[in-house]
Design a protein around this motif. Sequence first.
Motif, PDB file in Angstrom:
ATOM      1  N   ARG A   1       0.830  -1.207   0.000  1.00 42.47           N
ATOM      2  CA  ARG A   1       0.000   0.000   0.000  1.00 42.47           C
ATOM      3  C   ARG A   1       0.867   1.261   0.000  1.00 42.47           C
ATOM      4  O   ARG A   1       0.591   2.227  -0.714  1.00 42.47           O
ATOM      5  CB  ARG A   1      -0.930   0.011   1.215  1.00 42.47           C
ATOM      6  CG  ARG A   1      -2.079  -0.976   1.127  1.00 42.47           C
ATOM      7  CD  ARG A   1      -3.147  -0.666   2.162  1.00 42.47           C
ATOM      8  NE  ARG A   1      -2.624  -0.703   3.523  1.00 42.47           N
ATOM      9  CZ  ARG A   1      -2.588  -1.789   4.276  1.00 42.47           C
ATOM     10  NH1 ARG A   1      -3.033  -2.950   3.792  1.00 42.47           N
ATOM     11  NH2 ARG A   1      -2.110  -1.750   5.500  1.00 42.47           N
ATOM     12  N   LEU A   2       1.925   1.256   0.819  1.00 38.34           N
ATOM     13  CA  LEU A   2       2.814   2.408   0.870  1.00 38.34           C
ATOM     14  C   LEU A   2       3.471   2.663  -0.482  1.00 38.34           C
ATOM     15  O   LEU A   2       3.572   3.797  -0.936  1.00 38.34           O
ATOM     16  CB  LEU A   2       3.904   2.188   1.926  1.00 38.34           C
ATOM     17  CG  LEU A   2       3.546   2.427   3.389  1.00 38.34           C
ATOM     18  CD1 LEU A   2       4.741   2.149   4.280  1.00 38.34           C
ATOM     19  CD2 LEU A   2       3.059   3.852   3.606  1.00 38.34           C
TER      20      LEU A   2
ATOM     21  N   LEU B   1      10.555   3.714  -5.174  1.00 36.91           N
ATOM     22  CA  LEU B   1       9.123   3.442  -5.224  1.00 36.91           C
ATOM     23  C   LEU B   1       8.617   3.246  -6.650  1.00 36.91           C
ATOM     24  O   LEU B   1       7.550   2.674  -6.843  1.00 36.91           O
ATOM     25  CB  LEU B   1       8.346   4.580  -4.550  1.00 36.91           C
ATOM     26  CG  LEU B   1       8.557   4.707  -3.032  1.00 36.91           C
ATOM     27  CD1 LEU B   1       7.850   5.943  -2.498  1.00 36.91           C
ATOM     28  CD2 LEU B   1       8.064   3.469  -2.310  1.00 36.91           C
ATOM     29  N   HIS B   2       9.377   3.713  -7.632  1.00 34.66           N
ATOM     30  CA  HIS B   2       8.948   3.549  -9.015  1.00 34.66           C
ATOM     31  C   HIS B   2       9.444   2.253  -9.640  1.00 34.66           C
ATOM     32  O   HIS B   2       9.108   1.944 -10.781  1.00 34.66           O
ATOM     33  CB  HIS B   2       9.431   4.745  -9.858  1.00 34.66           C
ATOM     34  CG  HIS B   2       8.556   5.950  -9.716  1.00 34.66           C
ATOM     35  ND1 HIS B   2       8.762   6.903  -8.754  1.00 34.66           N
ATOM     36  CD2 HIS B   2       7.438   6.334 -10.393  1.00 34.66           C
ATOM     37  CE1 HIS B   2       7.831   7.835  -8.846  1.00 34.66           C
ATOM     38  NE2 HIS B   2       7.015   7.520  -9.841  1.00 34.66           N
ATOM     39  N   LEU B   3      10.217   1.485  -8.880  1.00 39.43           N
ATOM     40  CA  LEU B   3      10.667   0.199  -9.398  1.00 39.43           C
ATOM     41  C   LEU B   3       9.501  -0.790  -9.423  1.00 39.43           C
ATOM     42  O   LEU B   3       8.578  -0.700  -8.611  1.00 39.43           O
ATOM     43  CB  LEU B   3      11.790  -0.361  -8.533  1.00 39.43           C
ATOM     44  CG  LEU B   3      13.119   0.410  -8.523  1.00 39.43           C
ATOM     45  CD1 LEU B   3      14.049  -0.198  -7.476  1.00 39.43           C
ATOM     46  CD2 LEU B   3      13.763   0.377  -9.900  1.00 39.43           C
ATOM     47  N   SER B   4       9.558  -1.758 -10.341  1.00 40.41           N
ATOM     48  CA  SER B   4       8.572  -2.833 -10.299  1.00 40.41           C
ATOM     49  C   SER B   4       8.841  -3.688  -9.072  1.00 40.41           C
ATOM     50  O   SER B   4       9.998  -3.850  -8.662  1.00 40.41           O
ATOM     51  CB  SER B   4       8.658  -3.673 -11.577  1.00 40.41           C
ATOM     52  OG  SER B   4       9.937  -4.273 -11.688  1.00 40.41           O
ATOM     53  N   ASP B   5       7.795  -4.217  -8.453  1.00 33.49           N
ATOM     54  CA  ASP B   5       7.929  -5.002  -7.223  1.00 33.49           C
ATOM     55  C   ASP B   5       8.707  -4.214  -6.178  1.00 33.49           C
ATOM     56  O   ASP B   5       9.658  -4.724  -5.558  1.00 33.49           O
ATOM     57  CB  ASP B   5       8.614  -6.344  -7.503  1.00 33.49           C
ATOM     58  CG  ASP B   5       7.818  -7.211  -8.459  1.00 33.49           C
ATOM     59  OD1 ASP B   5       6.584  -7.163  -8.397  1.00 33.49           O
ATOM     60  OD2 ASP B   5       8.436  -7.920  -9.268  1.00 33.49           O
ATOM     61  N   ALA B   6       8.297  -2.947  -5.982  1.00 33.79           N
ATOM     62  CA  ALA B   6       9.047  -2.057  -5.091  1.00 33.79           C
ATOM     63  C   ALA B   6       9.144  -2.611  -3.683  1.00 33.79           C
ATOM     64  O   ALA B   6      10.202  -2.528  -3.047  1.00 33.79           O
ATOM     65  CB  ALA B   6       8.383  -0.675  -5.071  1.00 33.79           C
ATOM     66  N   ALA B   7       8.055  -3.192  -3.165  1.00 32.47           N
ATOM     67  CA  ALA B   7       8.080  -3.699  -1.791  1.00 32.47           C
ATOM     68  C   ALA B   7       9.117  -4.803  -1.630  1.00 32.47           C
ATOM     69  O   ALA B   7       9.914  -4.799  -0.678  1.00 32.47           O
ATOM     70  CB  ALA B   7       6.691  -4.207  -1.396  1.00 32.47           C
ATOM     71  N   ASP B   8       9.121  -5.771  -2.551  1.00 35.32           N
ATOM     72  CA  ASP B   8      10.102  -6.858  -2.474  1.00 35.32           C
ATOM     73  C   ASP B   8      11.522  -6.331  -2.622  1.00 35.32           C
ATOM     74  O   ASP B   8      12.456  -6.793  -1.953  1.00 35.32           O
ATOM     75  CB  ASP B   8       9.815  -7.897  -3.557  1.00 35.32           C
ATOM     76  CG  ASP B   8       8.629  -8.777  -3.223  1.00 35.32           C
ATOM     77  OD1 ASP B   8       8.256  -8.825  -2.032  1.00 35.32           O
ATOM     78  OD2 ASP B   8       8.065  -9.394  -4.134  1.00 35.32           O
ATOM     79  N   ASN B   9      11.723  -5.351  -3.506  1.00 32.56           N
ATOM     80  CA  ASN B   9      13.056  -4.799  -3.703  1.00 32.56           C
ATOM     81  C   ASN B   9      13.549  -4.062  -2.461  1.00 32.56           C
ATOM     82  O   ASN B   9      14.721  -4.148  -2.103  1.00 32.56           O
ATOM     83  CB  ASN B   9      13.064  -3.868  -4.911  1.00 32.56           C
ATOM     84  CG  ASN B   9      13.273  -4.622  -6.210  1.00 32.56           C
ATOM     85  OD1 ASN B   9      14.385  -5.020  -6.524  1.00 32.56           O
ATOM     86  ND2 ASN B   9      12.191  -4.837  -6.950  1.00 32.56           N
ATOM     87  N   LEU B  10      12.645  -3.353  -1.783  1.00 34.39           N
ATOM     88  CA  LEU B  10      13.047  -2.660  -0.554  1.00 34.39           C
ATOM     89  C   LEU B  10      13.429  -3.650   0.533  1.00 34.39           C
ATOM     90  O   LEU B  10      14.426  -3.456   1.252  1.00 34.39           O
ATOM     91  CB  LEU B  10      11.911  -1.755  -0.082  1.00 34.39           C
ATOM     92  CG  LEU B  10      11.671  -0.501  -0.936  1.00 34.39           C
ATOM     93  CD1 LEU B  10      10.376   0.180  -0.524  1.00 34.39           C
ATOM     94  CD2 LEU B  10      12.847   0.459  -0.815  1.00 34.39           C
TER      95      LEU B  10
END
Length: 468
Positions: free
Chosen positions: A311-312, A421-430
């Motif tokens: 969501r974030l 945040l603009h990366l694909s799959d941003a949550a997993d990447n973070l």
Amino acid sequence: MTARVLVVDDIAPNARLLEARLLQEYYDVKTVTDSRETVEVAHVWQPDVILLDVLMPTMSGYEVCNALREGAATAHIPIVMITGLEKPAERAKGLRSGADEFLTKPVDYDLLLARLRGILRLKRLMDEWRVRGAAATALGLRVAQPSDVQNGQARVLIADDLAARTATIEACLHGAGLGVSVASDEAALLAQTTTGQFDLILISLSLLDGDPLRLVARCRARAETRETPLLLIAEPDERDLMIAALDLGANDCLVLPLDPDELLLRVNNQIQRKFYEDTLRDDVGSALRLAVIDPLTQLYNRRYLNSHLERLCEDTAVGGFGLFMIDLDHFKAINDHNGHAVGDKALQGVADILRQNLRPSDLIVRYGGEEFVVVIGGLSDEAAALVIAEKIRLTIAEMVVDRTIRVTASIGLTIADAAALHLSDAADNLLGRADLALYEAKRAGRNCVVAFGQVPGRVVSLQNGVRS
């Protein structure tokens, strides 16, 4: 409002007549003329409501009603008894056997349809809560059943400006051990329901001062009374008012002259249904809480973190946030040498430190085992994040568990800026970035903090959410 309606009447022409009227309203109708088949048909077909004749040769409507209420698969189905018997004692007997309503012949179809609409609204609400309750059962909780619920000291509010009628109702309810308050007009009702909670509101449709329909509508619109059952008190000639009030959301209607036995049965049925709904809602809330809360530390768990991060990352209004991954050093040795009870105390102690050193708006998660994740909103500077993480690390290092045992932590962190945040799959990447920084902290000797920007190369490759 389409729904399944089961019509039970041993006189075929009566059943067909009722079926035809219901089909005109686009209900899905099935008829049964042998009352002995009712329970089996209801079990298999699962109607939304049952219209049940009382006087039948093989099994009376009362016997059928009792049998339906005893079956786990049919106990929740609303039942409307329809009969030529008009005595108050017969109505009370029907309500006592488990019927939700008792209507007399000849059938007033407009009133019947209004009662059906109200009953079906409540049925659908209860069905939704029962489905949600399956989550509680899956988590090992015992979900409440209607038979579990006791009325206790329920509170009833009477909205009526006729003193003699109010006194009679009040005396009857007091005699049954119910707490009773009286509101003589709309302003008094609104004031009392704002400052106090009631389990049932009785509204007279014969109010001399004010509009009873507006009062019903306001009760249904206000948060304080939206879930409170409304029982109407009506004169026989107030049929149109009854229908309008039922369509506005009233739950039940008692037609004068007042029969004390019927009054108490209707009151108790509505109160018990409310208590059951409240209990079921609490059970579902507990199940949802168990689904996202770690029972040992009372922190959110990994399931909640995943949805929260997604969501974030999708919220374009988020200006950035910090993500910390915290791992307790040599935690297996603590469990092996001192026992899991001491290890649990260490985890609880770290959870307390995180709560004490972070804001209520920050998300703290037990990620799994001895790992924690912290999400700090409004944090877009890596240097500031390092200061916060270092304070957490030092505070954990000062903690003493079981008088002699000390714990240290390694922390990896990353900043979720606009580029991340603009990366694909941003949550997993973070998560992968923070995990990589944590790995570097472990490699550097543990008990230290490393930011993703300090990791040589700073390249993260993810496969199914796991660093490779």
